[in-house]
Design a protein around this motif. Structure first.
Motif, PDB file in Angstrom:
ATOM      1  N   UNK A 298       0.734  -1.191   0.103  1.00 39.25           N
ATOM      2  CA  UNK A 298       0.020   0.016  -0.106  1.00 39.25           C
ATOM      3  C   UNK A 298       1.046   1.268   0.177  1.00 39.25           C
ATOM      4  N   UNK A 299       0.640   1.991  -1.044  1.00 42.37           N
ATOM      5  CA  UNK A 299       1.611   3.039  -1.165  1.00 42.37           C
ATOM      6  C   UNK A 299       1.112   4.509  -1.185  1.00 42.37           C
ATOM      7  N   UNK A 300       1.510   5.433  -0.367  1.00 38.92           N
ATOM      8  CA  UNK A 300       1.223   6.786  -0.503  1.00 38.92           C
ATOM      9  C   UNK A 300       2.502   7.804  -1.038  1.00 38.92           C
ATOM     10  N   UNK A 301       2.098   8.753  -1.669  1.00 39.67           N
ATOM     11  CA  UNK A 301       3.402   9.614  -2.017  1.00 39.67           C
ATOM     12  C   UNK A 301       3.272  11.067  -1.679  1.00 39.67           C
ATOM     13  N   UNK A 302       4.076  11.637  -1.423  1.00 42.47           N
ATOM     14  CA  UNK A 302       4.228  12.969  -1.044  1.00 42.47           C
ATOM     15  C   UNK A 302       5.255  14.023  -2.019  1.00 42.47           C
ATOM     16  N   UNK A 303       4.919  14.945  -2.705  1.00 41.01           N
ATOM     17  CA  UNK A 303       5.551  15.671  -3.737  1.00 41.01           C
ATOM     18  C   UNK A 303       5.991  17.121  -2.968  1.00 41.01           C
ATOM     19  N   UNK A 304       7.073  17.497  -3.114  1.00 41.30           N
ATOM     20  CA  UNK A 304       7.556  18.816  -2.364  1.00 41.30           C
ATOM     21  C   UNK A 304       8.531  19.360  -3.340  1.00 41.30           C
ATOM     22  N   UNK A 305       8.890  20.761  -3.040  1.00 39.43           N
ATOM     23  CA  UNK A 305       9.891  21.436  -3.643  1.00 39.43           C
ATOM     24  C   UNK A 305      10.864  22.258  -2.705  1.00 39.43           C
ATOM     25  N   UNK A 306      12.097  22.035  -2.747  1.00 38.64           N
ATOM     26  CA  UNK A 306      12.729  23.091  -2.108  1.00 38.64           C
ATOM     27  C   UNK A 306      13.166  24.420  -3.136  1.00 38.64           C
ATOM     28  N   UNK A 307      12.824  25.513  -2.697  1.00 38.23           N
ATOM     29  CA  UNK A 307      12.546  26.753  -3.736  1.00 38.23           C
ATOM     30  C   UNK A 307      14.050  27.305  -3.554  1.00 38.23           C
ATOM     31  N   UNK A 308      14.326  28.171  -4.406  1.00 40.46           N
ATOM     32  CA  UNK A 308      15.367  29.163  -4.567  1.00 40.46           C
ATOM     33  C   UNK A 308      14.994  30.053  -3.435  1.00 40.46           C
ATOM     34  N   UNK A 309      16.136  30.552  -2.700  1.00 40.84           N
ATOM     35  CA  UNK A 309      15.919  31.477  -1.648  1.00 40.84           C
ATOM     36  C   UNK A 309      15.082  30.886  -0.550  1.00 40.84           C
ATOM     37  N   UNK A 310      14.715  29.664  -0.600  1.00 41.57           N
ATOM     38  CA  UNK A 310      13.633  29.335   0.478  1.00 41.57           C
ATOM     39  C   UNK A 310      14.249  28.585   1.842  1.00 41.57           C
ATOM     40  N   UNK A 311      15.862  28.680   1.773  1.00 44.90           N
ATOM     41  CA  UNK A 311      16.201  27.912   2.669  1.00 44.90           C
ATOM     42  C   UNK A 311      16.344  26.345   2.141  1.00 44.90           C
ATOM     43  N   UNK A 312      16.285  25.590   3.155  1.00 46.91           N
ATOM     44  CA  UNK A 312      16.327  24.504   3.047  1.00 46.91           C
ATOM     45  C   UNK A 312      15.004  23.407   3.074  1.00 46.91           C
ATOM     46  N   UNK A 313      13.965  24.124   3.510  1.00 43.43           N
ATOM     47  CA  UNK A 313      12.672  23.751   3.999  1.00 43.43           C
ATOM     48  C   UNK A 313      12.028  23.231   2.738  1.00 43.43           C
ATOM     49  N   UNK A 314      11.408  22.204   2.576  1.00 41.88           N
ATOM     50  CA  UNK A 314      10.708  21.463   1.692  1.00 41.88           C
ATOM     51  C   UNK A 314       9.365  21.906   1.598  1.00 41.88           C
ATOM     52  N   UNK A 315       8.820  22.571   0.508  1.00 45.87           N
ATOM     53  CA  UNK A 315       7.294  23.144   0.681  1.00 45.87           C
ATOM     54  C   UNK A 315       6.512  21.887  -0.144  1.00 45.87           C
TER      55      UNK A 315
ATOM     56  N   UNK B 192       3.848   1.534   2.460  1.00 44.24           N
ATOM     57  CA  UNK B 192       5.452   2.305   1.995  1.00 44.24           C
ATOM     58  C   UNK B 192       4.609   3.721   1.778  1.00 44.24           C
ATOM     59  N   UNK B 193       5.624   4.782   2.335  1.00 48.18           N
ATOM     60  CA  UNK B 193       5.310   6.141   2.296  1.00 48.18           C
ATOM     61  C   UNK B 193       6.551   6.688   1.420  1.00 48.18           C
ATOM     62  N   UNK B 194       6.425   7.335   0.519  1.00 56.97           N
ATOM     63  CA  UNK B 194       7.386   7.719  -0.423  1.00 56.97           C
ATOM     64  C   UNK B 194       7.332   9.331  -0.655  1.00 56.97           C
TER      65      UNK B 194
END
Length: 244
Positions: free
Chosen positions: A35-52, A143-145
């Protein structure tokens, strides 16, 4: 990597469904239900290292596949069993397109727990002189990806691939961020020079770290946001040439 894959398995159970004692015909089997779930995030230019987070799967997807094992001795050797299980997971239709390399697993609980459970049964039989039987295992796992797209890394890669590189690795010029000469960097990789479209060169690592903190060239302040491309998935929070 421009896209980082992180795999977490919150729950995994392995059990022996049945055993065919020798003499027997047919292969052993391993049936995996994932059983699979997925989360999609981005680390932005100038946004530090936090994934949005861009978005996540609305509902987990489930798939079940059965795999044949013709050599039951695989279940007697841990490394062989581990490679077999990893190959099964990599070939599941549900996980196609997902980088399931062992380095991407936050916990090796499943990769280690599944073969360990199989070996426990097989070795116990082997100790009792019952080797040669066929085993039929079932595995149920969640599984969480997490897929994280890095805009800074994507920009630096684009510059390395599409911008004319005017600084050789043996140049005496300096990186304007760390003030170290390019001649002190050896080979390709983190310390190799890369030019931005404005022609200013930096160590690859230096400019990548800089772009996590800001979006202009540190020398001439040319805005690098126009180089940002969309992440390789349908996004709800990112535009092709975003102005984050």
């Amino acid at each position: 990597m421009v896209v980082a894959t992180r795999i977490f398995v919150p729950d995994c159970q392995t059990w022996l469904e049945r055993r065919d004692p020798p003499p027997c015909r047919g292969p052993s089997t391993v049936r995996i239900r994932c059983t699979l779930s997925r989360t999609y995030s981005s680390r932005k230019l100038g946004g530090g290292r936090q994934a949005v987070e861009d978005h996540s799967d609305k509902e987990p997807a489930t798939d079940e596949q059965e795999f044949l094992v013709y050599d039951p001795s695989v279940f007697l050797r841990y490394e062989d069993a581990r490679r077999a299980v990893h190959g099964m997971l990599a070939s599941m239709a549900l996980l196609q397109g997902v980088d399931v390399s062992t380095d991407n697993w936050l916990s090796h609980f499943a990769l280690e727990g599944i073969p360990s459970a199989m070996i426990e049964w097989a070795r116990m039989d082997n100790d009792y002189g019952l080797a040669g039987g066929h085993y039929h295992f079932r595995v149920a796992m969640m599984m969480e990806i997490s897929l994280v797209y890095s805009e800074p890394k994507a920009v630096v890669r684009a510059c390395a691939e599409t911008t004319m590189q005017t600084v050789d690795r043996d140049s005496a010029d300096q990186c304007s961020i760390c003030m170290e000469a390019f001649e002190e960097s050896h080979g390709a990789g983190a310390m190799s020079p890369v030019n931005l479209p404005c022609s200013h060169p930096f160590h690859t690592r230096c400019i990548t770290v800089w772009l996590f903190k800001g979006h202009p060239c540190p020398v001439c302040r040319t805005d690098m946001r126009g180089l940002v491309s969309a992440p390789p998935w349908p996004s709800q929070a990112h535009e092709l040439r975003g102005t984050n």
